[in-house]
Write an enzyme that holds these catalytic residues in place. Structure first.
Site, PDB file in Angstrom:
ATOM      1  N   VAL A  63       0.847  -1.201   0.000  1.00 44.64           N
ATOM      2  CA  VAL A  63       0.000   0.000   0.000  1.00 44.64           C
ATOM      3  C   VAL A  63       0.876   1.242   0.000  1.00 44.64           C
ATOM      4  O   VAL A  63       0.671   2.173  -0.779  1.00 44.64           O
ATOM      5  CB  VAL A  63      -0.936   0.002   1.228  1.00 44.64           C
ATOM      6  CG1 VAL A  63      -1.551   1.374   1.426  1.00 44.64           C
ATOM      7  CG2 VAL A  63      -2.036  -1.017   1.074  1.00 44.64           C
ATOM      8  N   ILE A  66       2.637   1.667  -3.396  1.00 52.23           N
ATOM      9  CA  ILE A  66       1.761   2.146  -4.468  1.00 52.23           C
ATOM     10  C   ILE A  66       1.392   3.604  -4.219  1.00 52.23           C
ATOM     11  O   ILE A  66       1.393   4.428  -5.134  1.00 52.23           O
ATOM     12  CB  ILE A  66       0.498   1.266  -4.548  1.00 52.23           C
ATOM     13  CG1 ILE A  66       0.860  -0.140  -4.993  1.00 52.23           C
ATOM     14  CG2 ILE A  66      -0.507   1.856  -5.519  1.00 52.23           C
ATOM     15  CD1 ILE A  66      -0.277  -1.110  -4.880  1.00 52.23           C
ATOM     16  N   ASP A  67       1.090   3.886  -2.958  1.00 51.33           N
ATOM     17  CA  ASP A  67       0.661   5.228  -2.598  1.00 51.33           C
ATOM     18  C   ASP A  67       1.768   6.247  -2.840  1.00 51.33           C
ATOM     19  O   ASP A  67       1.485   7.397  -3.155  1.00 51.33           O
ATOM     20  CB  ASP A  67       0.294   5.218  -1.107  1.00 51.33           C
ATOM     21  CG  ASP A  67      -0.914   6.070  -0.862  1.00 51.33           C
ATOM     22  OD1 ASP A  67      -1.706   6.208  -1.799  1.00 51.33           O
ATOM     23  OD2 ASP A  67      -1.066   6.575   0.248  1.00 51.33           O
ATOM     24  N   ALA A  68       3.020   5.803  -2.672  1.00 48.58           N
ATOM     25  CA  ALA A  68       4.130   6.745  -2.675  1.00 48.58           C
ATOM     26  C   ALA A  68       4.238   7.486  -3.996  1.00 48.58           C
ATOM     27  O   ALA A  68       4.340   8.709  -4.008  1.00 48.58           O
ATOM     28  CB  ALA A  68       5.420   6.008  -2.377  1.00 48.58           C
ATOM     29  N   LEU A  71       1.634  10.056  -4.263  1.00 45.10           N
ATOM     30  CA  LEU A  71       1.808  11.203  -3.382  1.00 45.10           C
ATOM     31  C   LEU A  71       2.989  12.065  -3.814  1.00 45.10           C
ATOM     32  O   LEU A  71       2.967  13.278  -3.628  1.00 45.10           O
ATOM     33  CB  LEU A  71       1.975  10.740  -1.938  1.00 45.10           C
ATOM     34  CG  LEU A  71       0.633  10.417  -1.291  1.00 45.10           C
ATOM     35  CD1 LEU A  71       0.822   9.709   0.019  1.00 45.10           C
ATOM     36  CD2 LEU A  71      -0.160  11.683  -1.068  1.00 45.10           C
TER      37      LEU A  71
END
Lengths: 96, 266
Positions: A63, A66-68, A71
């Site tokens: 998570v 993927i989020d990085a 962001l």
């Protein structure tokens, strides 16, 4: 003066489009990735519930991964939206 | 928020993105970011003292609450290290614990109200102050470069100079494509610290910027925007708590994974 304003407006317009694309496409990619991973996690957990704790910690790791990238693109997009370094070049060239 | 001075949103955000700096030499390179250094060092000292005091008073009987919490954290990190690294973890375990707690505490500065520390310090004449050290590209790169140096050190130690050179020149495609192998290995080597640093920096920077935007909405002066801003600030704050934990965890796990990979023989 007129052309300088037009120039600034032009840069702002393109920057706004660019920032919007960065944030939007980044969110799209992250959502698809997160959805695929979540569905696979649920499938795997349904098939082998005893593996759930191991899979869960791996899932949270992913998570974050993927989020990085989303962001990061959000950060750079917002950075361009609020303190545009490209605009600064025009301002210095105009002598102000 | 911006109540006394009629500051626009753009100025408000640019103001908050300014560092407290001291020039110690000529050129941009010698500009010390005092706020980043101070906050990160304060946290380093706090964490060291905290863990040290509990380690000194550790009892094998019924642990106190604080000791139980420290044991929980240490065992969690130790378990993660043992998952990916099978070998002598005398350096790697404490390293992972340090990285995890330090990054976590520095990230936690993000949940403080965005104006709290700058406003408090502005009473003492400090104009700019960025409270979150990990929202600063210098901090994250300093940490990831340290990990990078450690991976190289571990590669040499595990494989020897000859063995490591052999791996660098022959690894993916065999000895006949040595320049290509070198190129691929160099790209892989460089991409690790860059992605590690950018990931943490991007997350924290984006979090800070969204907080600033919402704070700007709260201070915009209209009741609707005020309500939206408060709700948004709360929601993003809760989400940010999750991100803070996950990013600290990822930074730790990836550091351990990179060092473990450096020790593996192919």
């Amino acid at each position: 003066m007129e052309t300088l304003q037009q120039l600034i407006g032009n840069i702002q317009a393109f920057t706004a489009i660019g920032a919007g694309l960065m944030v939007g496409l980044g969110a799209l990619g992250a959502c698809i990735g997160m959805g695929v991973m979540g569905s696979k996690f649920l499938e795997a957990a349904g098939r082998q519930p005893e593996l759930m704790p191991v899979l869960q910690s791996r899932m949270f790791l992913l998570v974050g991964l993927i989020d990085a990238s989303f962001l990061i693109s959000l950060a750079i997009g917002l950075f361009f939206a609020f303190s545009n370094p490209l605009l600064q070049a025009v301002r210095t060239a105009a002598g102000g | 928020m911006s109540t006394e001075a009629p500051m626009g949103l753009s100025e408000y955000i640019t103001h908050h993105l300014g560092n407290l700096t001291v020039q110690v030499g000529p050129g941009g390179f010698w500009t010390l970011q005092v706020d980043t250094l101070a906050v990160s060092l304060i946290f380093a000292v706090i964490i060291s003292l905290w863990l040290w005091s509990f380690a000194r008073r550790a009892s094998s009987g019924v642990p106190s609450r604080g000791q139980a919490f420290v044991e929980l954290v240490v065992e969690f990190v130790d378990g993660q290290v043992k998952d990916v690294f099978h070998g002598d973890s005398r350096l790697l375990g404490p390293l992972a614990l340090t990285v995890f707690l330090w990054v976590l505490f520095m990230n936690l500065m993000d949940v403080l109200p965005i104006d709290a520390i700058p406003r408090a310090l502005s009473l003492f004449g400090v104009e700019h102050f960025r409270a979150v050290p990990t929202a600063e590209i210098t901090t994250t790169f300093a940490m990831s470069l340290t990990i990078f140096v450690l991976t190289i050190f571990y590669s040499f130690r595990a494989k020897g100079f000859g063995g490591y050179m052999k791996e660098v020149f022959t690894e993916p495609f065999g000895p006949w494509l040595a320049p290509l192998n070198l190129l691929m290995n160099l790209i892989e080597m460089v991409s690790k610290p860059v992605s590690l640093a950018m990931r943490l920096f991007g997350n924290m920077y984006a979090g800070e910027l969204v907080f600033m935007l919402l704070a700007g909405m709260i201070g915009a002066g209209s009741a609707v925007l005020f309500g939206l801003g408060v709700v948004g600030y709360l929601a993003w704050g809760i989400f940010e708590l999750l991100i803070i934990l996950i990013q600290a965890f990822i930074f730790m796990v990836l550091s351990v994974v990179y060092i473990a990979m450096a020790q593996q023989h192919h």
